[in-house]
Design a protein around this motif. Structure first.
Motif, PDB file in Angstrom:
ATOM      1  N   ALA A  15     -26.533  34.581 -36.314  1.00 63.32           N
ATOM      2  CA  ALA A  15     -26.818  33.179 -36.639  1.00 63.32           C
ATOM      3  C   ALA A  15     -26.699  32.936 -38.143  1.00 63.32           C
ATOM      4  CB  ALA A  15     -28.212  32.793 -36.142  1.00 63.32           C
ATOM      5  N   PHE A  16     -27.254  33.860 -38.954  1.00 64.91           N
ATOM      6  CA  PHE A  16     -27.111  33.746 -40.407  1.00 64.91           C
ATOM      7  C   PHE A  16     -25.637  33.773 -40.800  1.00 64.91           C
ATOM      8  CE2 PHE A  16     -31.598  34.333 -40.869  1.00 64.91           C
ATOM      9  CZ  PHE A  16     -31.907  33.960 -42.160  1.00 64.91           C
ATOM     10  N   GLY A  17     -24.900  34.734 -40.234  1.00 66.51           N
ATOM     11  CA  GLY A  17     -23.488  34.855 -40.570  1.00 66.51           C
ATOM     12  C   GLY A  17     -22.693  33.629 -40.172  1.00 66.51           C
ATOM     13  N   PHE A  18     -22.961  33.098 -38.957  1.00 64.00           N
ATOM     14  CA  PHE A  18     -22.237  31.907 -38.510  1.00 64.00           C
ATOM     15  C   PHE A  18     -22.594  30.701 -39.381  1.00 64.00           C
ATOM     16  CE2 PHE A  18     -21.981  28.098 -35.810  1.00 64.00           C
ATOM     17  CZ  PHE A  18     -20.637  28.141 -35.485  1.00 64.00           C
ATOM     18  N   LEU A  21     -20.843  31.132 -42.649  1.00 64.58           N
ATOM     19  CA  LEU A  21     -19.406  30.930 -42.449  1.00 64.58           C
ATOM     20  C   LEU A  21     -19.093  29.450 -42.290  1.00 64.58           C
ATOM     21  CD1 LEU A  21     -16.830  32.712 -42.042  1.00 64.58           C
ATOM     22  CD2 LEU A  21     -17.176  32.410 -39.602  1.00 64.58           C
ATOM     23  N   LEU A  22     -19.899  28.739 -41.498  1.00 66.86           N
ATOM     24  CA  LEU A  22     -19.661  27.313 -41.282  1.00 66.86           C
ATOM     25  C   LEU A  22     -19.841  26.526 -42.573  1.00 66.86           C
ATOM     26  CD1 LEU A  22     -19.095  25.089 -39.200  1.00 66.86           C
ATOM     27  CD2 LEU A  22     -21.552  24.949 -38.790  1.00 66.86           C
ATOM     28  N   LEU A  23     -20.900  26.839 -43.330  1.00 70.47           N
ATOM     29  CA  LEU A  23     -21.152  26.112 -44.574  1.00 70.47           C
ATOM     30  C   LEU A  23     -20.035  26.339 -45.588  1.00 70.47           C
ATOM     31  CD1 LEU A  23     -23.003  24.426 -46.383  1.00 70.47           C
ATOM     32  CD2 LEU A  23     -24.201  26.544 -47.011  1.00 70.47           C
ATOM     33  N   THR A  24     -19.672  27.609 -45.799  1.00 66.21           N
ATOM     34  CA  THR A  24     -18.625  27.888 -46.791  1.00 66.21           C
ATOM     35  C   THR A  24     -17.266  27.404 -46.330  1.00 66.21           C
ATOM     36  OG1 THR A  24     -18.441  30.117 -45.840  1.00 66.21           O
ATOM     37  CG2 THR A  24     -19.803  29.865 -47.799  1.00 66.21           C
ATOM     38  N   ALA A  25     -17.016  27.434 -45.003  1.00 64.25           N
ATOM     39  CA  ALA A  25     -15.744  26.907 -44.508  1.00 64.25           C
ATOM     40  C   ALA A  25     -15.657  25.402 -44.762  1.00 64.25           C
ATOM     41  CB  ALA A  25     -15.596  27.206 -43.019  1.00 64.25           C
ATOM     42  N   THR A  26     -16.763  24.693 -44.561  1.00 64.21           N
ATOM     43  CA  THR A  26     -16.773  23.254 -44.842  1.00 64.21           C
ATOM     44  C   THR A  26     -16.549  22.988 -46.327  1.00 64.21           C
ATOM     45  OG1 THR A  26     -18.303  22.912 -42.995  1.00 64.21           O
ATOM     46  CG2 THR A  26     -18.140  21.153 -44.637  1.00 64.21           C
ATOM     47  N   THR A 165     -10.845  34.139 -48.673  1.00 70.07           N
ATOM     48  CA  THR A 165     -11.615  35.338 -49.001  1.00 70.07           C
ATOM     49  C   THR A 165     -13.091  34.995 -49.197  1.00 70.07           C
ATOM     50  OG1 THR A 165      -9.675  36.318 -50.060  1.00 70.07           O
ATOM     51  CG2 THR A 165     -11.829  37.268 -50.607  1.00 70.07           C
ATOM     52  N   GLY A 166     -13.337  33.865 -49.858  1.00 71.03           N
ATOM     53  CA  GLY A 166     -14.725  33.453 -50.056  1.00 71.03           C
ATOM     54  C   GLY A 166     -15.431  33.146 -48.746  1.00 71.03           C
ATOM     55  N   VAL A 167     -14.717  32.502 -47.824  1.00 67.01           N
ATOM     56  CA  VAL A 167     -15.320  32.176 -46.525  1.00 67.01           C
ATOM     57  C   VAL A 167     -15.657  33.451 -45.756  1.00 67.01           C
ATOM     58  CG1 VAL A 167     -14.868  31.138 -44.271  1.00 67.01           C
ATOM     59  CG2 VAL A 167     -14.255  29.904 -46.352  1.00 67.01           C
ATOM     60  N   VAL A 168     -14.677  34.390 -45.706  1.00 68.58           N
ATOM     61  CA  VAL A 168     -14.912  35.644 -44.988  1.00 68.58           C
ATOM     62  C   VAL A 168     -16.045  36.436 -45.633  1.00 68.58           C
ATOM     63  CG1 VAL A 168     -13.888  37.849 -44.309  1.00 68.58           C
ATOM     64  CG2 VAL A 168     -12.549  35.742 -44.136  1.00 68.58           C
ATOM     65  N   THR A 169     -16.019  36.498 -46.971  1.00 70.05           N
ATOM     66  CA  THR A 169     -17.065  37.241 -47.680  1.00 70.05           C
ATOM     67  C   THR A 169     -18.439  36.633 -47.435  1.00 70.05           C
ATOM     68  OG1 THR A 169     -15.483  37.848 -49.397  1.00 70.05           O
ATOM     69  CG2 THR A 169     -17.820  38.082 -49.924  1.00 70.05           C
ATOM     70  N   SER A 170     -18.495  35.304 -47.450  1.00 68.31           N
ATOM     71  CA  SER A 170     -19.793  34.654 -47.214  1.00 68.31           C
ATOM     72  C   SER A 170     -20.294  34.930 -45.800  1.00 68.31           C
ATOM     73  CB  SER A 170     -19.681  33.152 -47.447  1.00 68.31           C
ATOM     74  OG  SER A 170     -18.882  32.545 -46.447  1.00 68.31           O
ATOM     75  N   GLY A 171     -19.357  34.987 -44.828  1.00 70.18           N
ATOM     76  CA  GLY A 171     -19.769  35.314 -43.467  1.00 70.18           C
ATOM     77  C   GLY A 171     -20.340  36.715 -43.370  1.00 70.18           C
ATOM     78  N   VAL A 172     -19.655  37.687 -44.010  1.00 70.27           N
ATOM     79  CA  VAL A 172     -20.149  39.073 -43.998  1.00 70.27           C
ATOM     80  C   VAL A 172     -21.497  39.166 -44.708  1.00 70.27           C
ATOM     81  CG1 VAL A 172     -19.665  41.419 -44.785  1.00 70.27           C
ATOM     82  CG2 VAL A 172     -17.825  40.024 -43.844  1.00 70.27           C
ATOM     83  N   LEU A 173     -21.592  38.511 -45.873  1.00 68.52           N
ATOM     84  CA  LEU A 173     -22.869  38.529 -46.592  1.00 68.52           C
ATOM     85  C   LEU A 173     -23.967  37.850 -45.781  1.00 68.52           C
ATOM     86  CD1 LEU A 173     -21.736  37.751 -50.260  1.00 68.52           C
ATOM     87  CD2 LEU A 173     -22.510  39.927 -49.323  1.00 68.52           C
TER      88      LEU A 173
END
Length: 455
Positions: A15-18, A21-26, A165-173
């Motif tokens: 849930a945190f990752g999603f 990911l959603l916030l940074t993707a937006t 890269t930022g979106v993927v990294t934020s999802g992993v973080l």
């Protein structure tokens, strides 16, 4: 097929990752639209202003006769990727990168012919360009200039790569932060689970530590009070069983002695009295065994850690128990060197003896006993060639007063239902496990595993 659900910890982490990911993707999408749109507009406006200046220079040159038009066009083509084209009555005049006028959209040229400035992004000469088409008042010509977008395209690719890269990294973080946060949030639940497991495993003294959080403090207090009440109840029950067993030993001893006296004078008894005496002695013997087992169980319940732990050679202990027993000896197999275990020798002796007694009573006697090493465990195996244990009774046989298919039977050779319960209790006290499985070729195979002590 049942789908295995993720654990609560990983659901929180997901849930945190999603969410991240959603916030940074937006944010990335908004940034891309704003930045790309702004850069493209700036490039188009700059190209348009440059083309307007250039067309005025061309128009001025054409009015003066056009003698230096080619030199002017060469100067206007500022790079190898740019192109300048002018349509005159004599035909097209080009400079810079060679481009065929046939590549231009007809509506673009038609607007310029009608005196309307026009621009359009298109692919020409193998790359993206901005085409600016402007009318030339002299000779009713059309001025077309192509501004390359390759550098802007590289910037777009770089920007998109950074954003992705930022979106993927934020999802992993986000997953990592969620895992860390869920671990901290679920730590009290893990402590509760561990404490409950220890209590269920017989460690009645297991308690939760004091908590600073008011809600967790209430949970710990309720659990600890419940565990205190459970421990007190178990102690009372064990003490009651011990007291009853002690009280029964004296009359049972008297009954056994009286029976022994009567047995020596069996010749004076009638057939019915002789049969009654035989039944009496059998039941007294069974009751004596039950009382002894109850005493041991109650003593173990009251003092679960009592015992003299030492390092024991399991192979030597097995031989010492098996060899003095009367009757046909089973096959003995022991790994060399024999595995060593840490435990109370008395309990280990009782484990082996009870398993052999069980094989004698219900399996026609043990046919094979073995001590093996198995991935850090010392494995004790007792096999018999009897009828085996039905699948539905393989766990039930280790419960107290459970005699499986022999429940309700009385007489000589029938156990009390406490022997295997004692085996399970002693094995559990030593951190081991015990189970029964089918023997290849028929019969039962009782397996005990105890942690091995490294040599």
């Amino acid at each position: 097929m049942r789908v295995r659900r993720l654990t609560l910890r990983w659901r929180v982490a997901a849930a945190f990752g999603f969410g991240a990911l959603l916030l940074t993707a937006t944010l990335a999408a908004v940034t891309w639209n704003l930045a790309a749109g702004y850069m493209l507009r700036q490039r188009e406006e700059g190209a348009t202003r440059q083309a307007e200046v250039n067309v005025r220079l061309v128009d001025r040159e054409l009015r003066s006769g056009g003698e230096g038009l080619e030199d002017l066009l060469t100067g206007l083509a500022t790079s190898n990727e740019s192109s300048v084209l002018i349509r005159r009555p004599q035909g097209w005049v080009t400079s810079g990168r060679a481009v065929s006028p046939a590549e231009f959209p007809k509506p673009l040229l038609a607007l310029a012919e009608d005196g309307v400035p026009a621009r359009q992004r298109l692919m020409a000469a193998g790359g993206p360009v901005i085409a600016i088409a402007l009318p030339v008042s002299t000779q009713d010509g059309v001025y077309v200039e192509l501004f390359p977008l390759s550098e802007l395209d590289r910037n777009f690719r770089f920007l998109s790569g950074v954003l992705v890269t930022g979106v993927v990294t934020s999802g992993v973080l986000g997953v990592m932060v969620g895992s860390w946060a869920s671990r901290r949030a679920l730590r009290p639940l893990k402590e509760l689970t561990d404490a409950a497991s220890r209590v269920a495993g017989g460690q009645l003294q297991a308690r939760l530590p004091d908590q600073d959080d008011p809600e967790l403090a209430q949970l710990a207090a309720v659990f600890n009070s419940t565990a205190d009440a459970l421990e007190a109840r178990v102690r009372r029950d064990a003490r009651f069983a011990s007291d009853v067993s002690h009280e029964l030993r004296s009359p049972l001893t008297t009954m056994a002695n009286a029976g022994a006296v009567l047995q020596r004078r069996r010749g004076e008894l009638s057939g019915t009295a002789d049969r009654a005496l035989e039944l009496l002695l059998s039941e007294v013997e069974r009751l004596q065994r039950t009382v002894v087992d109850l005493l041991e169980i109650s003593r173990d319940d009251q003092q679960p850690d009592a015992g003299n732990d030492e390092t024991v050679d399991l192979g030597g202990l097995l031989r010492n128990v098996v060899e003095p027993r009367p009757g046909t000896k089973p096959v003995i197999e022991v790994d060399v060197p024999a595995p060593m275990v840490q435990g109370d020798r008395r309990r280990l002796d009782r484990i082996v003896a009870n398993l052999l007694d069980n094989a004698d009573k219900y399996g026609g006697g043990a046919v094979r006993v073995a001590v093996r090493r198995c991935d850090g465990w010392a494995r004790l195996v007792v096999e018999d060639a009897g009828p085996g244990v039905p699948e539905e009774l393989k766990e039930l046989v280790f419960e107290r007063f459970s005699r499986g298919a022999h429940a309700g039977r009385r007489g000589h050779g029938v156990g009390s239902g406490l022997g295997l319960a004692l085996v399970a209790q002693h094995v559990q006290r030593m951190g081991g496990r015990v189970w029964v499985e089918d023997r290849q070729g028929g019969g039962a195979r009782f397996v005990v595993e105890i942690p091995e002590v490294p040599l």
